[in-house]
Design a protein around this motif. Structure first.
Motif, PDB file in Angstrom:
ATOM      1  N   LYS A   5      21.080  -7.074 -35.049  1.00 53.23           N
ATOM      2  CA  LYS A   5      19.683  -6.743 -35.272  1.00 53.23           C
ATOM      3  C   LYS A   5      18.925  -6.833 -33.958  1.00 53.23           C
ATOM      4  O   LYS A   5      19.026  -7.833 -33.254  1.00 53.23           O
ATOM      5  N   ILE A   6      18.161  -5.782 -33.653  1.00 58.24           N
ATOM      6  CA  ILE A   6      17.403  -5.705 -32.407  1.00 58.24           C
ATOM      7  C   ILE A   6      15.953  -5.370 -32.727  1.00 58.24           C
ATOM      8  O   ILE A   6      15.680  -4.486 -33.550  1.00 58.24           O
ATOM      9  N   VAL A   7      15.021  -6.040 -32.066  1.00 60.33           N
ATOM     10  CA  VAL A   7      13.608  -5.684 -32.143  1.00 60.33           C
ATOM     11  C   VAL A   7      13.209  -5.004 -30.838  1.00 60.33           C
ATOM     12  O   VAL A   7      13.570  -5.478 -29.756  1.00 60.33           O
ATOM     13  N   ILE A   8      12.504  -3.893 -30.939  1.00 57.74           N
ATOM     14  CA  ILE A   8      11.969  -3.192 -29.766  1.00 57.74           C
ATOM     15  C   ILE A   8      10.459  -3.098 -29.936  1.00 57.74           C
ATOM     16  O   ILE A   8       9.969  -2.639 -30.971  1.00 57.74           O
ATOM     17  N   SER A   9       9.721  -3.524 -28.926  1.00 59.67           N
ATOM     18  CA  SER A   9       8.269  -3.576 -29.055  1.00 59.67           C
ATOM     19  C   SER A   9       7.564  -2.925 -27.870  1.00 59.67           C
ATOM     20  O   SER A   9       8.022  -3.006 -26.729  1.00 59.67           O
ATOM     21  N   GLY A  10       6.436  -2.290 -28.177  1.00 59.02           N
ATOM     22  CA  GLY A  10       5.633  -1.648 -27.136  1.00 59.02           C
ATOM     23  C   GLY A  10       5.098  -0.329 -27.636  1.00 59.02           C
ATOM     24  O   GLY A  10       5.287   0.053 -28.784  1.00 59.02           O
ATOM     25  N   PHE A  18       8.694   7.099 -25.821  1.00 57.69           N
ATOM     26  CA  PHE A  18       9.913   7.885 -25.647  1.00 57.69           C
ATOM     27  C   PHE A  18      11.066   7.053 -25.082  1.00 57.69           C
ATOM     28  O   PHE A  18      12.195   7.136 -25.575  1.00 57.69           O
ATOM     29  N   PRO A  19      10.832   6.212 -24.053  1.00 57.39           N
ATOM     30  CA  PRO A  19      11.931   5.354 -23.583  1.00 57.39           C
ATOM     31  C   PRO A  19      12.415   4.388 -24.663  1.00 57.39           C
ATOM     32  O   PRO A  19      13.619   4.142 -24.785  1.00 57.39           O
ATOM     33  N   ALA A  20      11.481   3.849 -25.449  1.00 59.19           N
ATOM     34  CA  ALA A  20      11.858   2.904 -26.495  1.00 59.19           C
ATOM     35  C   ALA A  20      12.784   3.557 -27.520  1.00 59.19           C
ATOM     36  O   ALA A  20      13.809   2.978 -27.920  1.00 59.19           O
ATOM     37  N   ILE A  21      12.424   4.758 -27.948  1.00 57.19           N
ATOM     38  CA  ILE A  21      13.259   5.472 -28.923  1.00 57.19           C
ATOM     39  C   ILE A  21      14.604   5.843 -28.303  1.00 57.19           C
ATOM     40  O   ILE A  21      15.650   5.758 -28.967  1.00 57.19           O
ATOM     41  N   SER A  22      14.606   6.210 -27.030  1.00 54.62           N
ATOM     42  CA  SER A  22      15.860   6.546 -26.351  1.00 54.62           C
ATOM     43  C   SER A  22      16.792   5.341 -26.284  1.00 54.62           C
ATOM     44  O   SER A  22      18.004   5.472 -26.478  1.00 54.62           O
ATOM     45  N   ILE A  23      16.221   4.160 -26.017  1.00 58.01           N
ATOM     46  CA  ILE A  23      17.030   2.939 -25.983  1.00 58.01           C
ATOM     47  C   ILE A  23      17.610   2.654 -27.365  1.00 58.01           C
ATOM     48  O   ILE A  23      18.794   2.322 -27.516  1.00 58.01           O
ATOM     49  N   ALA A  24      16.769   2.798 -28.398  1.00 58.23           N
ATOM     50  CA  ALA A  24      17.245   2.575 -29.773  1.00 58.23           C
ATOM     51  C   ALA A  24      18.378   3.533 -30.125  1.00 58.23           C
ATOM     52  O   ALA A  24      19.402   3.128 -30.702  1.00 58.23           O
ATOM     53  N   ASN A  25      18.222   4.795 -29.769  1.00 58.80           N
ATOM     54  CA  ASN A  25      19.266   5.785 -30.052  1.00 58.80           C
ATOM     55  C   ASN A  25      20.558   5.443 -29.328  1.00 58.80           C
ATOM     56  O   ASN A  25      21.660   5.614 -29.878  1.00 58.80           O
ATOM     57  N   ALA A  26      20.440   4.957 -28.085  1.00 57.02           N
ATOM     58  CA  ALA A  26      21.630   4.598 -27.312  1.00 57.02           C
ATOM     59  C   ALA A  26      22.333   3.386 -27.916  1.00 57.02           C
ATOM     60  O   ALA A  26      23.577   3.330 -27.940  1.00 57.02           O
ATOM     61  N   ILE A  27      21.569   2.424 -28.404  1.00 60.62           N
ATOM     62  CA  ILE A  27      22.173   1.266 -29.077  1.00 60.62           C
ATOM     63  C   ILE A  27      22.940   1.732 -30.310  1.00 60.62           C
ATOM     64  O   ILE A  27      24.081   1.315 -30.553  1.00 60.62           O
ATOM     65  N   PRO A  32      26.805   1.863 -34.284  1.00 61.16           N
ATOM     66  CA  PRO A  32      26.142   2.675 -35.314  1.00 61.16           C
ATOM     67  C   PRO A  32      25.510   1.868 -36.446  1.00 61.16           C
ATOM     68  O   PRO A  32      24.564   2.335 -37.083  1.00 61.16           O
ATOM     69  N   LYS A  33      26.007   0.665 -36.714  1.00 64.12           N
ATOM     70  CA  LYS A  33      25.487  -0.135 -37.821  1.00 64.12           C
ATOM     71  C   LYS A  33      24.346  -1.063 -37.393  1.00 64.12           C
ATOM     72  O   LYS A  33      23.858  -1.848 -38.203  1.00 64.12           O
ATOM     73  N   ALA A  34      23.944  -0.976 -36.137  1.00 69.82           N
ATOM     74  CA  ALA A  34      22.869  -1.844 -35.658  1.00 69.82           C
ATOM     75  C   ALA A  34      21.579  -1.578 -36.428  1.00 69.82           C
ATOM     76  O   ALA A  34      21.216  -0.428 -36.678  1.00 69.82           O
ATOM     77  N   GLU A  35      20.892  -2.658 -36.795  1.00 76.47           N
ATOM     78  CA  GLU A  35      19.600  -2.538 -37.470  1.00 76.47           C
ATOM     79  C   GLU A  35      18.509  -2.755 -36.430  1.00 76.47           C
ATOM     80  O   GLU A  35      18.484  -3.786 -35.746  1.00 76.47           O
ATOM     81  N   ILE A  36      17.627  -1.777 -36.285  1.00 72.75           N
ATOM     82  CA  ILE A  36      16.615  -1.816 -35.227  1.00 72.75           C
ATOM     83  C   ILE A  36      15.233  -1.739 -35.860  1.00 72.75           C
ATOM     84  O   ILE A  36      14.942  -0.834 -36.656  1.00 72.75           O
ATOM     85  N   LEU A  37      14.380  -2.684 -35.497  1.00 78.86           N
ATOM     86  CA  LEU A  37      13.008  -2.720 -35.988  1.00 78.86           C
ATOM     87  C   LEU A  37      12.049  -2.611 -34.810  1.00 78.86           C
ATOM     88  O   LEU A  37      12.191  -3.323 -33.811  1.00 78.86           O
ATOM     89  N   PHE A  38      11.084  -1.722 -34.912  1.00 77.78           N
ATOM     90  CA  PHE A  38      10.053  -1.579 -33.883  1.00 77.78           C
ATOM     91  C   PHE A  38       8.815  -2.380 -34.279  1.00 77.78           C
ATOM     92  O   PHE A  38       8.494  -2.507 -35.456  1.00 77.78           O
TER      93      PHE A  38
END
Length: 372
Positions: A5-10, A18-27, A32-38
Motif C-alpha cells: 500500500k502506497i500513499v501519494i500526496s500533492g 501528472f508526475p504523481a499519476i506517472s509514479i503511481a502507474n509505474a508502481i 500490479p496488485k499494489a493499492e495506491i491512495l492519493f
C-alpha cells in the motif's frame, strides 16, 4: 509480506499531478496488485484528474500560505493545516501504507508530516530547480529525495538526493504518430511551420494577450499556430477574435486532450516554464520559447528556464516583455530550421528517461520490496 500500500500526496496544478499519476502507474507496472491512495486538496484539480486516471483520492481542507507571510489571513490557513494534518493522520492509520510519497503542493505537507509522525518512510519528489517551501520543510523527514536538476544539495541533504528527472505524462512518445496525421487533426498543413502555444493547465494571461496583440502579423505570416488558451480565458478570447477576425492559420482551443498530437505537429513550442512542461519538451527534443510565470514562489520558473537557456536548449522571454517580444521572436525562429534543430538536440540531451520507473523502484525499496 502483506499487501503493498502506497500513499501519494500533492497537487494543485498539472505540474504536480501528472508526475504523481506517472509514479503511481509505474508502481502498478512493477507491482500490479499494489493499492495506491492519493491525498489532495479539496477544490483543486487533482480531485478530478486523479479519479479520471483510475485512482482513489481523499481531499483535505488545506490552502497555501498567503504572501507576504505576515498577512492576518494566514492564521486561518494554519488552522486549516492542523485540521488537515489530523485528517491525514486518520487516513494513514486507516489505510496503513508502507510508504508515503510527496510530489509538492499544499496537501503533501500535511500528509507527509503526519506520515513521519507515524513512522512511515517518506519519499519526496521535487520537480523544480528551485525547491518549493513544502519540500524544503519536509526534506529532513524524507528518507529519499528525487530531483530533476543538479545542484539541489543547496536545499536538501546531499546523501538523500537522487537525480531522476521528472516523470511525464504517458502516451507522449507514440512512435507511430506522424506529423502529417497530427497536423490534419488540427486542420493544418504538414509542410508549413507550426507553433504550439500553451500556458500550462490553467492558461496564461500574458501569453494569451501576446497572441491577441499580434493577430495581424499572424494573419500575414506563412506560419500556422495551435493555441491552447486555458478554460478560464477561452470565452473572452473567442469574443475578441470575433471582433478582430480570427486568422485562418490560427487554431484555437481551450484544452488539448491529446498533447502527443499537438507536440508532434509543432516545430516550435511557446510555454510557461513549469517543471513538467520543461521535462516534456526535453524528452521530445522540442525547441521552445519559455515565458516564466512571475506568479510562483521564489520565481522558480525563471530558474527552470535558465537551466535550459544556459545550455542553448531553449529561448526565454520575460513575462514583462512578452507582449512586445514573444510573437515576433516566434515568427522569426520558427522559419530557421538549423536553429530549431540545435535547440531541440540540446533540449533532448538534458532529458532523463524512465524517471517514473526509477522513482517507483525507490518507493518499493523503502517498502522493503526487492524488484523481481
Amino acid at each position: 509480506m502483506s499487501e503493498l500500500k502506497i500513499v501519494i500526496s500533492g497537487g494543485g496544478t498539472g505540474g504536480h499531478i501528472f508526475p504523481a499519476i506517472s509514479i503511481a502507474n509505474a508502481i502498478r507496472t512493477i507491482e500490479p496488485k499494489a493499492e495506491i491512495l492519493f491525498v489532495g486538496a479539496e477544490g483543486r484539480m487533482e480531485m478530478q484528474r486523479v479519479p479520471a486516471a483510475g485512482y482513489n483520492i481523499v481531499g483535505l481542507p488545506i490552502r497555501g500560505l498567503l504572501r507576504p507571510l505576515w498577512k492576518p489571513g494566514n492564521i486561518s490557513v494554519l488552522l486549516d493545516f492542523f485540521r488537515s494534518k489530523r485528517l491525514a493522520k486518520q487516513t494513514l492509520q486507516k489505510f496503513c501504507p508502507q510508504v508515503a510519497v510527496g510530489v509538492g503542493g499544499y496537501a503533501s505537507s500535511a500528509t507527509l508530516n503526519a506520515a513521519y509522525e507515524l513512522g512511515i518512510p517518506c519519499l519526496i519528489q521535487e520537480q523544480n530547480s528551485y525547491a518549493g517551501l513544502t519540500n524544503k520543510t519536509l526534506a529532513k523527514k524524507a528518507k529519499k529525495i528525487c530531483v530533476a536538476y543538479e545542484g539541489m544539495e543547496r536545499f536538501f541533504p546531499k546523501d538523500r538526493i537522487l537525480i531522476t528527472g521528472n516523470p511525464v505524462r504517458q502516451g507522449l512518445l507514440d512512435p507511430n504518430l506522424t506529423k502529417t496525421e497530427s497536423s490534419a487533426i488540427f486542420g493544418l498543413e504538414p509542410d508549413l511551420p507550426t507553433v504550439l502555444i500553451v500556458g500550462g493547465s490553467l492558461g496564461a494571461r500574458t501569453v494569451n494577450e501576446s497572441v491577441l496583440g499580434c493577430l495581424e502579423k499572424i494573419r500575414q505570416s506563412r506560419v500556422q499556430f495551435i493555441w491552447q488558451t486555458g478554460g478560464y480565458y477561452y470565452k473572452e478570447i473567442q469574443d475578441r477574435l470575433k471582433e478582430a477576425g480570427q486568422p485562418e492559420n490560427l487554431y484555437v482551443t481551450d484544452f488539448i486532450a491529446h498533447m502527443d498530437q499537438a507536440y508532434k505537429a509543432a516545430d516550435l513550442v511557446i510555454s510557461r516554464a513549469g517543471a513538467s512542461s520543461i521535462s516534456e519538451l526535453c524528452l521530445l527534443g522540442k525547441p521552445s520559447i519559455l515565458v516564466p510565470s512571475p506568479n510562483v514562489a521564489e520565481d522558480h520558473q525563471t530558474c527552470n528556464a535558465m537551466a535550459l537557456v544556459k545550455k542553448d536548449a531553449a529561448l526565454m522571454v520575460r513575462d514583462a516583455d512578452a507582449r512586445e517580444q514573444l510573437m515576433p521572436m516566434a515568427l522569426d525562429i520558427v522559419v530557421q530550421p538549423e536553429r530549431l534543430k540545435t535547440l531541440g538536440e540540446n533540449a533532448y540531451s538534458m532529458a532523463y528517461k524512465n524517471s517514473a520507473q526509477i522513482i517507483a523502484r525507490e518507493v518499493l525499496k523503502l517498502a522493503g520490496i526487492v524488484e523481481r
